[in-house]
Design an enzyme around this catalytic site. Sequence first.
Site, PDB file in Angstrom:
ATOM      1  N   HIS A 457      12.719  -7.925  35.723  1.00 39.77           N
ATOM      2  CA  HIS A 457      12.585  -9.344  36.069  1.00 39.77           C
ATOM      3  C   HIS A 457      13.261 -10.211  35.010  1.00 39.77           C
ATOM      4  CE1 HIS A 457       9.318  -7.777  38.721  1.00 39.77           C
ATOM      5  NE2 HIS A 457       9.773  -8.737  39.510  1.00 39.77           N
ATOM      6  N   ASP A 498      11.636 -16.592  38.945  1.00 37.75           N
ATOM      7  CA  ASP A 498      10.915 -15.675  38.052  1.00 37.75           C
ATOM      8  C   ASP A 498      11.125 -16.024  36.581  1.00 37.75           C
ATOM      9  OD1 ASP A 498       9.328 -13.950  39.493  1.00 37.75           O
ATOM     10  OD2 ASP A 498      10.922 -12.523  39.908  1.00 37.75           O
ATOM     11  N   ASP A 618      14.058 -12.077  47.353  1.00 40.32           N
ATOM     12  CA  ASP A 618      13.371 -11.392  46.262  1.00 40.32           C
ATOM     13  C   ASP A 618      13.442  -9.879  46.422  1.00 40.32           C
ATOM     14  OD1 ASP A 618      12.021 -11.492  43.870  1.00 40.32           O
ATOM     15  OD2 ASP A 618      10.044 -11.700  44.767  1.00 40.32           O
TER      16      ASP A 618
END
Length: 810
Positions: A457, A498, A618
């Site tokens: 991430h 994120d 995503d």
Amino acid sequence: MADKNTVEKFLDNNPQFAKEYYDKKVKADVITAAFNNQVQVKDPASYNDVTTIQEAEFIFDLIKGMIALLIQADRCSYFGSRARNGIPELTTVLFDVSHNSPFEKNLVDSTAEIVFPTDMGIVGWTAHSKKPNIPRNVLLWSASKVFEELTDIERQFHKALYTVRTYLKCERYSVGLLDMTKEKEFFDEWPIKLGEQEPYKGPKTPDGREINFYKLIDYLLEDKEEIKVIPGPPADHWALVSGLPTYVAENGFICNMMNVGADDYFTFQKEAVDETGWKIKNVLSLPIVNKKEEIVGVATFYNRSDGKPFDENDEQITEALTQFLGWSTLNSDTYDKLNRTEWKKDIAQEILMYQTTATLNDVQTILNTQDKFGSAPEDCDQKEMYKLLRSNIPDAKKVELHEFRFSDFPLSELELIKCGIRCFFELGVVEKFKVPAEILTRWMYTVRRGYRDITYHNWRHGFNVGQTMFALLLTGKLKKYYSDLEAFAMVAAGFCHDIDHRGTNNLYQTKSLSPLAKLHSSSIMERHHLEYSKTLMENENLNIFQNLQKRQFETVQHLFEVCIIATDLALYFKKRTMFQKIVEAVEVMPEEKDKINYISNNATRKEIIMAMMMTACDLSAITKPWEVQSKVALMVAAEFWEQGDLERTVLDQQPIPMMDRNHADELPKMQCGFIDFVCSFVYKEFSRFHTEIIPMFDGLNINRGEWRALADVYEAKMKAIEDEKKRLEGGGGQGERRCLQSKALPQSSCSFCICIVNFPLTVFLICSFYRSRWREFKDMRYLLDLQFMNVCLDVYLYSVCVCAQACVHR
């Protein structure tokens, strides 16, 4: 002579004359003659003075009787109420009366009376509220416990009520705590706005909240005392099924049901409520109201201890207690606000320590105005800077920005920043919304620096989500449903979705009691990403939306919330059915214009599609070409395993298989499950919705086939190894006898023979595995092949041991 009626009529019409006559000073013998009983008055005196004396004597006798028989107090006083100049006040009439004190000593002369307003002291409160004062020690006991416990309202109420339970004189009482939420989450309103779910039509509190008891605390005071806490009590719970608590919460009334068996309005449970055989006979229910006049709960008392119904005195006592409890909620609210402020400070400090805004040198690496124009960006013409910026960023076609198969692996992180800027130019929003070139560059660079250098991430993932949103809008032809401003916000939200991710999920934040988990009750990390993104908007040197109008800026902030919160997979299952119905509705529309109007003219449908687009973005790595998907899957797994290590070492908990590196060999199988359970629906419905998105669904199916093949190969080889282990465990003696019967080897070569037989099998399995997947796996081979090799080696060593034992026993 006038009769009685004539005199009364005259006095009614002449009140001033009556007052003057009543207050007029006359001789004592005149006054004495007007009364049947002999009275002692000073000379001269008025009828008003005599009346006061007679009232005082009567009350004096009454008070002495109360002291002796009723309240058993040591002494008592009587205060009169009056008003002067329209201001109410209290004055002493009888003071310090005991059971044997003389009247003359206790009667207060008008020249020595004590006067004080009605908003002072216990006596003043009693006169103002017209309610008897509760014994001081009861409230003091409750207060001591209220201030001992400030953490939450449930514990506060429990301690305060439990402390004075003996004074309440009832068999049982319960406290139902009301949900204080006044507004629903936006995603919970979608089904109602679409007409798929009926709006709430049930009872509401006076301030408009839906009546929902989120917790019920049941106190048993008979025999063995017991406390039962029921979170989320069902509507048919015996304490709620009658409808009385709901009625009290709706109207704010005090309800005293003296005989529940004969009541027709409320449906009390007639039979025993639990295994003890306890039944409801009479009930007293009161609202708990805070200082904001909001009903925070309902306290209900059952069955007075002496078997009689609750009386007015019980109502007054319990009302005072519940009112005190309601006011005490201010303590827990203040405590909660202080904690939230502290948590926000901690988080802000953490952000500031880890991150800083992009510097001027950072900006100059992309927008090199010093080299080209010899001046800082703020001194340059905006149009010239647009041209310079365009010339310094990659061409969209060259790096395949419009393609769903885009891969970030060939590009550096600085090149990804430039590609992000290119996306906004391709959308045509930079010049339309007057985004300064310097601000856009600094914002893009700062967003990159906002991502931590973690395994998955990180900035590359953030960019991929923004790029996929860009591709869905343009290549997937979804832009036709949205305005330029909405597309601008959606792509920007994709890049930020994120930001400042810590490499751990929401569940870990909750388990570790992190400040983020304390600050946000749901969608923990997503709300943090949203708050971080809004923080960038608050800085004028970073706000790419600074030239929007106020209404436009509010729209952008709302769209950021929709997009970023939507990436929480916990919400995915709430929205996908709604999305499917939109797809089905559009599918049967023959005209393109009708499809566009059906969606673009309905803000709720646009938000639902937008939220599903964010989910598709995503998860988009699962649709990439296999050489990209296999590498990304390994990075995702590695980050999960890092969290699993933290759970094992820091939290002292066993991680789930997905987070456990000891289950790494099950990755292909888990990937197939993830595709089937989560991903397949998203891309299947989008491919139905827009045929231009079919390449993503095709890529998903290709990758699923690859993962399934790996899972099948691995399962087959593991089965072969398991069968071999069983054969060795169950047939060691038979193998030895077969070896003894063989003419090719001497009897003493039994163990060696079995080892020779098993070793080629092990080598064959390893080599065949390498040949089947060596080219595709690249980095993955080190993960799966070596683990498989270790298993084979274990079997080989095990077979050697079995053979050796067999030879020894022989």
